[in-house]
Design a protein around this motif. Sequence first.
Motif, PDB file in Angstrom:
ATOM      1  N   MET A   1       0.852  -1.191   0.000  1.00 46.61           N
ATOM      2  CA  MET A   1       0.000   0.000   0.000  1.00 46.61           C
ATOM      3  C   MET A   1       0.892   1.247   0.000  1.00 46.61           C
ATOM      4  SD  MET A   1      -2.724   1.280   2.892  1.00 46.61           S
ATOM      5  CE  MET A   1      -3.743  -0.192   2.699  1.00 46.61           C
ATOM      6  N   ALA A   2       0.720   2.093  -0.984  1.00 45.46           N
ATOM      7  CA  ALA A   2       1.521   3.310  -1.082  1.00 45.46           C
ATOM      8  C   ALA A   2       1.013   4.347  -0.081  1.00 45.46           C
ATOM      9  CB  ALA A   2       1.446   3.868  -2.498  1.00 45.46           C
ATOM     10  N   LEU A   3       1.958   5.043   0.545  1.00 40.59           N
ATOM     11  CA  LEU A   3       1.601   6.090   1.502  1.00 40.59           C
ATOM     12  C   LEU A   3       1.321   7.377   0.748  1.00 40.59           C
ATOM     13  CD1 LEU A   3       1.333   6.989   4.461  1.00 40.59           C
ATOM     14  CD2 LEU A   3       3.771   7.571   4.393  1.00 40.59           C
ATOM     15  N   ARG A   4       0.069   7.808   0.779  1.00 39.75           N
ATOM     16  CA  ARG A   4      -0.320   9.028   0.077  1.00 39.75           C
ATOM     17  C   ARG A   4      -0.214  10.221   1.012  1.00 39.75           C
ATOM     18  NH1 ARG A   4      -6.059   7.116  -2.064  1.00 39.75           N
ATOM     19  NH2 ARG A   4      -6.453   9.259  -1.385  1.00 39.75           N
ATOM     20  N   ALA A   5      -0.053  11.402   0.400  1.00 40.41           N
ATOM     21  CA  ALA A   5       0.141  12.613   1.184  1.00 40.41           C
ATOM     22  C   ALA A   5      -1.034  12.891   2.113  1.00 40.41           C
ATOM     23  CB  ALA A   5       0.384  13.804   0.261  1.00 40.41           C
ATOM     24  N   ASP A   6      -2.256  12.506   1.694  1.00 41.15           N
ATOM     25  CA  ASP A   6      -3.415  12.824   2.526  1.00 41.15           C
ATOM     26  C   ASP A   6      -3.513  11.939   3.769  1.00 41.15           C
ATOM     27  OD1 ASP A   6      -4.014  10.536   1.142  1.00 41.15           O
ATOM     28  OD2 ASP A   6      -6.060  11.134   0.610  1.00 41.15           O
ATOM     29  N   TRP A   7      -2.583  10.961   3.893  1.00 44.33           N
ATOM     30  CA  TRP A   7      -2.534  10.161   5.112  1.00 44.33           C
ATOM     31  C   TRP A   7      -1.765  10.882   6.228  1.00 44.33           C
ATOM     32  CZ3 TRP A   7      -3.113   4.442   5.721  1.00 44.33           C
ATOM     33  CH2 TRP A   7      -3.886   3.886   4.691  1.00 44.33           C
ATOM     34  N   LEU A   8      -0.935  11.833   5.869  1.00 41.54           N
ATOM     35  CA  LEU A   8      -0.027  12.430   6.847  1.00 41.54           C
ATOM     36  C   LEU A   8      -0.746  13.117   8.007  1.00 41.54           C
ATOM     37  CD1 LEU A   8       2.805  13.814   4.531  1.00 41.54           C
ATOM     38  CD2 LEU A   8       2.826  11.768   5.978  1.00 41.54           C
ATOM     39  N   PRO A   9      -1.801  13.928   7.761  1.00 41.23           N
ATOM     40  CA  PRO A   9      -2.491  14.536   8.910  1.00 41.23           C
ATOM     41  C   PRO A   9      -3.045  13.500   9.877  1.00 41.23           C
ATOM     42  CG  PRO A   9      -3.107  15.641   6.876  1.00 41.23           C
ATOM     43  CD  PRO A   9      -2.356  14.423   6.480  1.00 41.23           C
ATOM     44  N   ALA A  10      -3.607  12.403   9.324  1.00 42.64           N
ATOM     45  CA  ALA A  10      -4.164  11.359  10.182  1.00 42.64           C
ATOM     46  C   ALA A  10      -3.067  10.646  10.956  1.00 42.64           C
ATOM     47  CB  ALA A  10      -4.948  10.363   9.335  1.00 42.64           C
ATOM     48  N   LEU A  11      -1.942  10.358  10.302  1.00 39.12           N
ATOM     49  CA  LEU A  11      -0.824   9.701  10.981  1.00 39.12           C
ATOM     50  C   LEU A  11      -0.245  10.593  12.076  1.00 39.12           C
ATOM     51  CD1 LEU A  11       1.035   7.964   8.018  1.00 39.12           C
ATOM     52  CD2 LEU A  11       0.041   6.826  10.030  1.00 39.12           C
ATOM     53  N   THR A  12      -0.156  11.896  11.793  1.00 40.03           N
ATOM     54  CA  THR A  12       0.367  12.834  12.796  1.00 40.03           C
ATOM     55  C   THR A  12      -0.549  12.875  14.014  1.00 40.03           C
ATOM     56  OG1 THR A  12       1.373  14.195  11.056  1.00 40.03           O
ATOM     57  CG2 THR A  12       1.052  15.228  13.195  1.00 40.03           C
ATOM     58  N   ALA A  13      -1.842  12.952  13.784  1.00 44.51           N
ATOM     59  CA  ALA A  13      -2.799  12.971  14.897  1.00 44.51           C
ATOM     60  C   ALA A  13      -2.741  11.659  15.676  1.00 44.51           C
ATOM     61  CB  ALA A  13      -4.200  13.219  14.368  1.00 44.51           C
ATOM     62  N   PHE A  14      -2.650  10.542  14.959  1.00 47.42           N
ATOM     63  CA  PHE A  14      -2.574   9.244  15.630  1.00 47.42           C
ATOM     64  C   PHE A  14      -1.295   9.134  16.456  1.00 47.42           C
ATOM     65  CE2 PHE A  14      -0.462   5.100  15.386  1.00 47.42           C
ATOM     66  CZ  PHE A  14      -1.283   4.384  16.249  1.00 47.42           C
ATOM     67  N   GLU A  15      -0.160   9.537  15.908  1.00 47.40           N
ATOM     68  CA  GLU A  15       1.115   9.406  16.616  1.00 47.40           C
ATOM     69  C   GLU A  15       1.087  10.209  17.916  1.00 47.40           C
ATOM     70  OE1 GLU A  15       4.997  10.354  18.075  1.00 47.40           O
ATOM     71  OE2 GLU A  15       3.659  11.824  17.128  1.00 47.40           O
ATOM     72  N   SER A  16       0.529  11.420  17.867  1.00 42.34           N
ATOM     73  CA  SER A  16       0.442  12.241  19.069  1.00 42.34           C
ATOM     74  C   SER A  16      -0.501  11.617  20.094  1.00 42.34           C
ATOM     75  CB  SER A  16      -0.020  13.654  18.703  1.00 42.34           C
ATOM     76  OG  SER A  16      -0.091  14.472  19.846  1.00 42.34           O
ATOM     77  N   ALA A  17      -1.649  11.133  19.636  1.00 46.19           N
ATOM     78  CA  ALA A  17      -2.602  10.493  20.548  1.00 46.19           C
ATOM     79  C   ALA A  17      -2.004   9.232  21.163  1.00 46.19           C
ATOM     80  CB  ALA A  17      -3.885  10.154  19.791  1.00 46.19           C
ATOM     81  N   ALA A  18      -1.202   8.513  20.387  1.00 51.59           N
ATOM     82  CA  ALA A  18      -0.570   7.297  20.903  1.00 51.59           C
ATOM     83  C   ALA A  18       0.453   7.629  21.975  1.00 51.59           C
ATOM     84  CB  ALA A  18       0.089   6.533  19.755  1.00 51.59           C
ATOM     85  N   ARG A  19       1.221   8.689  21.793  1.00 47.96           N
ATOM     86  CA  ARG A  19       2.210   9.086  22.799  1.00 47.96           C
ATOM     87  C   ARG A  19       1.543   9.525  24.091  1.00 47.96           C
ATOM     88  NH1 ARG A  19       4.332  13.503  21.806  1.00 47.96           N
ATOM     89  NH2 ARG A  19       3.771  13.883  19.617  1.00 47.96           N
ATOM     90  N   HIS A  20       0.482  10.306  23.948  1.00 46.61           N
ATOM     91  CA  HIS A  20      -0.187  10.850  25.133  1.00 46.61           C
ATOM     92  C   HIS A  20      -1.210   9.894  25.726  1.00 46.61           C
ATOM     93  CE1 HIS A  20       1.549  14.865  24.791  1.00 46.61           C
ATOM     94  NE2 HIS A  20       1.244  14.879  23.497  1.00 46.61           N
TER      95      HIS A  20
END
Length: 294
Positions: A1-20
Motif C-alpha cells: 500500500m503506497a503512503l499518500r500525502a493525505d494520510w499524513l495529517p491522520a498519521l500525525t494525529a494518531f502518533e500524538s494520541a498514541a504518545r499521550h
Amino acid sequence: MALRADWLPALTAFESAARHQNFAHAAEELHLTASAVSHHVRKLEARLGVALFQRHARGVALTAEGRQLADAAGSALADVDGVLRSLHAAREDNDRVRVTTLHSLAYTWLLPRLPDFTATHPQLRLSVDTEIALTRFDEGGPDLGIRHGPGHWPGLTAHFLMDDALFPVISPSYPGVRDITEAAHIARLPLISDHARQGWHDWFRAANVHGARLDERHSFSDTTDAMNAAAHGLGVALARARIVVPYLADGRLLRLPGPALTARWGYYAVYPAHRRLRPAAQAFVDWLLVLPKD
C-alpha cells in the motif's frame, strides 16, 4: 500500500494520541480540537480496517496493531523532525558571522557601530568572542578576527582597518587634576598600564621627559579595565585613542597635556588565507572596510 500525502495529517494525529494516550492532550499539542483528533484516528482505522485504540470511559489504550503502527510512525516522524531541524540549523549557520576580537575593542569601538551593520544586514546573526589569546581558525571556529598587531600573521589574510595613538587620561575628580599642566607633572603620579608592548616609557620619551622615576603602580591585562581604573581615581592611564572615546565623551576621563604617541601597531581584519569567506562573513568584512573609523 503506497503512503499518500493525505494520510499524513491522520498519521500525525494518531502518533500524538498514541504518545499521550489521550485525545485531548494530542489536540492541545497539535492545536486541534479533541473531536478533530478523534476524526483523524477513525479515518485511519477505516482505511486500514483495524482498530488502533480501545476506547473506554477513562480514555483510550493502544491495541496490538495500534502499538505496531505507533512505533513505526513515531520513529518516522522523529527522523523527519531531525532532518528538518538540521536543515534549519544549517540555514541559520549560513546566516551567522563568528568574530573574534579583543574585549576592549568590542566593548568601546565595535558594539556602538553594530546597529549600523544589523540595520544593513537584518538577516545575519553575530557571535562575538573576546578571548585574549590569539584564536585558531579551525573548522567550526570563528570566520574572522579583528586583531591588534603588526599586520602580518602566517597563514592569514589581513586587511588594515585603522591605526591608533596613545595619550594619558585621568578622572576629572582626581585631586589636583587642574594643576597638571605639562607632561613632567604626570611622571609624579600613580601610573596605570596594560600589557601592551608600547607603554609609559615610550610615551614619556615622546614627551621629552627623561630621567623620571616612574611609579607604574597598577597593571591590567585588558585596556578597558585600565580605563575603568583611571575613571575610579586610581591614577593616570595611557589610553588608546580607539578605546577611550566613550570615556572621554561621557566625562568619565579627561585627557591630560602631552603628545599623542602614534602606536606601532594597528587594527586588522584577518581570516585564513586558504579558506574563502562565507557570504555572511564577507559581508561583515566589507562593512568593516568601509566603516568610518573616527
